[in-house]
Scaffold this motif. Sequence first.
Motif, mmCIF file in Angstrom:
data_model
loop_
_atom_site.group_PDB
_atom_site.id
_atom_site.type_symbol
_atom_site.label_atom_id
_atom_site.label_comp_id
_atom_site.label_asym_id
_atom_site.label_seq_id
_atom_site.Cartn_x
_atom_site.Cartn_y
_atom_site.Cartn_z
ATOM 1 N N HIS A 1 -25.716 -26.522 -111.601
ATOM 2 C CA HIS A 1 -25.002 -27.693 -112.147
ATOM 3 C C HIS A 1 -24.353 -28.432 -110.988
ATOM 4 C CE1 HIS A 1 -22.407 -29.907 -115.103
ATOM 5 N NE2 HIS A 1 -21.604 -29.945 -114.055
ATOM 6 N N ALA A 2 -24.478 -29.764 -110.993
ATOM 7 C CA ALA A 2 -23.843 -30.585 -109.961
ATOM 8 C C ALA A 2 -23.467 -31.933 -110.557
ATOM 9 C CB ALA A 2 -24.773 -30.768 -108.762
ATOM 10 N N ARG A 3 -22.296 -32.412 -110.165
ATOM 11 C CA ARG A 3 -21.823 -33.732 -110.600
ATOM 12 C C ARG A 3 -21.214 -34.445 -109.402
ATOM 13 N NH1 ARG A 3 -17.370 -32.742 -114.080
ATOM 14 N NH2 ARG A 3 -17.736 -30.504 -113.984
ATOM 15 N N GLU B 1 -28.335 -30.677 -114.069
ATOM 16 C CA GLU B 1 -28.043 -29.300 -114.483
ATOM 17 C C GLU B 1 -29.250 -28.658 -115.158
ATOM 18 O OE1 GLU B 1 -24.925 -29.458 -117.349
ATOM 19 O OE2 GLU B 1 -25.898 -30.993 -118.565
ATOM 20 N N ILE B 2 -29.246 -27.329 -115.116
ATOM 21 C CA ILE B 2 -30.243 -26.558 -115.854
ATOM 22 C C ILE B 2 -29.679 -26.307 -117.251
ATOM 23 C CG2 ILE B 2 -31.574 -24.426 -115.944
ATOM 24 C CD1 ILE B 2 -31.264 -24.171 -112.944
ATOM 25 N N ARG B 3 -30.399 -26.763 -118.265
ATOM 26 C CA ARG B 3 -29.910 -26.600 -119.642
ATOM 27 C C ARG B 3 -30.515 -25.354 -120.284
ATOM 28 N NH1 ARG B 3 -29.687 -32.789 -122.120
ATOM 29 N NH2 ARG B 3 -28.266 -33.636 -120.524
ATOM 30 N N ASP B 4 -30.141 -25.126 -121.531
ATOM 31 C CA ASP B 4 -30.558 -23.910 -122.229
ATOM 32 C C ASP B 4 -32.073 -23.809 -122.373
ATOM 33 O OD1 ASP B 4 -27.937 -23.230 -122.467
ATOM 34 O OD2 ASP B 4 -27.698 -24.037 -124.498
ATOM 35 N N ASP B 5 -32.774 -24.951 -122.345
ATOM 36 C CA ASP B 5 -34.234 -24.905 -122.475
ATOM 37 C C ASP B 5 -34.921 -24.530 -121.168
ATOM 38 O OD1 ASP B 5 -33.823 -27.165 -120.999
ATOM 39 O OD2 ASP B 5 -34.731 -28.561 -122.432
ATOM 40 N N GLY B 6 -34.121 -24.288 -120.103
ATOM 41 C CA GLY B 6 -34.671 -23.888 -118.820
ATOM 42 C C GLY B 6 -35.127 -25.034 -117.952
ATOM 43 N N GLU C 1 -34.822 -25.702 -110.502
ATOM 44 C CA GLU C 1 -33.429 -25.566 -110.108
ATOM 45 C C GLU C 1 -32.934 -26.926 -109.651
ATOM 46 O OE1 GLU C 1 -32.828 -23.848 -105.950
ATOM 47 O OE2 GLU C 1 -34.800 -23.024 -106.497
ATOM 48 N N VAL C 2 -31.629 -27.089 -109.567
ATOM 49 C CA VAL C 2 -31.072 -28.368 -109.123
ATOM 50 C C VAL C 2 -31.377 -28.528 -107.634
ATOM 51 C CG1 VAL C 2 -28.976 -29.730 -108.831
ATOM 52 C CG2 VAL C 2 -29.259 -28.277 -110.859
ATOM 53 N N PRO C 3 -32.105 -29.587 -107.226
ATOM 54 C CA PRO C 3 -32.507 -29.746 -105.821
ATOM 55 C C PRO C 3 -31.378 -30.278 -104.945
ATOM 56 C CG PRO C 3 -33.378 -31.558 -107.111
ATOM 57 C CD PRO C 3 -32.694 -30.650 -108.086
ATOM 58 N N LEU C 4 -30.307 -29.523 -104.895
ATOM 59 C CA LEU C 4 -29.141 -29.894 -104.096
ATOM 60 C C LEU C 4 -29.028 -28.910 -102.936
ATOM 61 C CD1 LEU C 4 -26.690 -32.004 -104.464
ATOM 62 C CD2 LEU C 4 -25.359 -29.971 -105.028
ATOM 63 N N VAL C 5 -28.931 -29.429 -101.726
ATOM 64 C CA VAL C 5 -28.894 -28.599 -100.519
ATOM 65 C C VAL C 5 -27.492 -28.640 -99.927
ATOM 66 C CG1 VAL C 5 -29.842 -28.234 -98.212
ATOM 67 C CG2 VAL C 5 -31.327 -29.038 -100.067
ATOM 68 N N ARG C 6 -26.939 -27.473 -99.628
ATOM 69 C CA ARG C 6 -25.632 -27.357 -98.986
ATOM 70 C C ARG C 6 -25.813 -26.756 -97.595
ATOM 71 N NH1 ARG C 6 -22.993 -23.166 -102.419
ATOM 72 N NH2 ARG C 6 -25.173 -22.509 -102.554
ATOM 73 N N ILE C 7 -25.143 -27.362 -96.604
ATOM 74 C CA ILE C 7 -25.178 -26.860 -95.228
ATOM 75 C C ILE C 7 -23.744 -26.638 -94.777
ATOM 76 C CG2 ILE C 7 -25.888 -27.332 -92.852
ATOM 77 C CD1 ILE C 7 -28.067 -29.165 -93.970
ATOM 78 N N PHE C 8 -23.387 -25.408 -94.459
ATOM 79 C CA PHE C 8 -22.018 -25.052 -94.086
ATOM 80 C C PHE C 8 -21.886 -24.880 -92.573
ATOM 81 C CE2 PHE C 8 -22.017 -23.779 -98.516
ATOM 82 C CZ PHE C 8 -20.720 -24.060 -98.938
#
Length: 517
Positions: free
Chosen positions: A203-205, A228-233, A261-268
């Motif tokens: 999930h991302a907003r 977001e990924i909902r209940d239907d997958g 999956e949500v195609p959001l990339v995080r780089i720390f």
Amino acid sequence: MAFDWRTLFGGGPRYATIATQQSGGGGVAGPDTKSDDIACMAHKWELIDTVVEGHDAIKRCGERFLPRFEKETEAKYRRRLNDSPWRPIFPDAIDNITSRPFTSPVTLAGNPDQQMVEFAEDVDGQGNSLNVFARNEFDQAVSKGVTVFYVDYSRNVPRADGRAKTIAEERDHGVRPFWVHIPVCELIDVRTAFVKGREIVTHARWWERPKVADGFSETCIPQIRVVEIRDDGRVWWTIWQQQGGGDFAQADSGILSAMDEVPLVRIFTGKKKGVIANKPWSYELCHVALEYYRALARQTEIENMSGWPMLAGQGISKPTDSDDVAIGPHTVLFAPPSDASGGSKWELIGPDAALVEQIGKGPERVLDAFSKLAKEPTIPKAGVTATASGMDNSRAHSAIEVWASGLKNGLDEGLAFTAKWFGIADTVTANVCTDFAALSGSVDEAKIIGDAQKRGVVSKKTERGELKRRGILAPDWSEDEEETRLAEEELGLEPEQPFNPVSGDVIQFAAAQGTRQ
């Protein structure tokens, strides 16, 4: 003619308003309700942005960064504030760090498909190559401790006859994947879950602020994108527009059919404390930069006060009824006469020169502390290992090495999402420079390598390769060009005489006929 928002968002359920959470804590949570994980970072990111913006932003903050003295008038404080110098040492330190992984360009490695090769030349649809986009992301990651980008796909409007579009038709209409940088200050919530031993975003907003031309002006209606990924997958995206009363209405929605999956990339780069929350290295550096600002302000004020000695009247009464004694340049200090004063006189008094000199060294000490802290990420430290980087963990690593490895992992993840959009196999990775131990090599190491070449331990080609790896040779140095130059020098050719390095022949020209021999 007024702009019709329906032409921008297309079909979908509309105006399903919901209440947003109020600042007082009441009401129903809305799409703009921030997670605690992100809310705790707001003050850090705000401070970093202010320091990066520099002079004007610092001066606008006034007493927040340069406190006012007790009983200091507004006029005197404004003068001191305006006189206080600001030096951009923080952005310079960030640039010095972020440039290190880009001594050689970020390129594709592996077996890239032609579509991926073309994509790498323009990853965001704005003409920025993979290397340029990676540099911008790394700059944000080092500044904020984390950076985020979203792998999106152009809206594919169906044909009127219902027939599926061909690849050629999609390209003609500009349908393609593209990467979108999301400023961390616009994030609202990011949630993750472990699926088959791997952490994925579920999930991302975040806020979006599109500007649309409306005649000679621009119109901006803030909106929130929810993925977001909902209940239907399946992975759904939804757009919520902010209405005049502050509530939100759903404007559009759809399915990311190629994604699981949500195609959001995080780089720390900061020490991770949550899904987004972290401890940015740059946050402490900001405070030292502000300490340097205050030290320079004190030094400037001392120079102002000591540059114009104060006039003192011994045995002379002050000609007014005021009890205030003004100090500083362009003021007079009066000492009333007494029986033991021995008469009246005028004299100039000033601070002790040695004391002023010692106080003036304060900014130098702060700057020295700043420089040491700014260099810390480049200093190898035992026990710091890079995960999934393939580097030898038996030697010490610097923080910048680990950060560069994190950048590579993030770019690899983005390329994997892109391959999914194209519907091709994931056979490509990003080639990012992570060998900083060589770049920090000393001149003594270069001498050792040169001696090894003379003794026949290594070849001249290996020696040149090691010199380039250590940053002694220029980044644009070319092995092939160097081989040609060396051969030309050995033959005693002039610079204008061309040489064929393959055949070893000199290409001669007959000047009179203008033909090649």
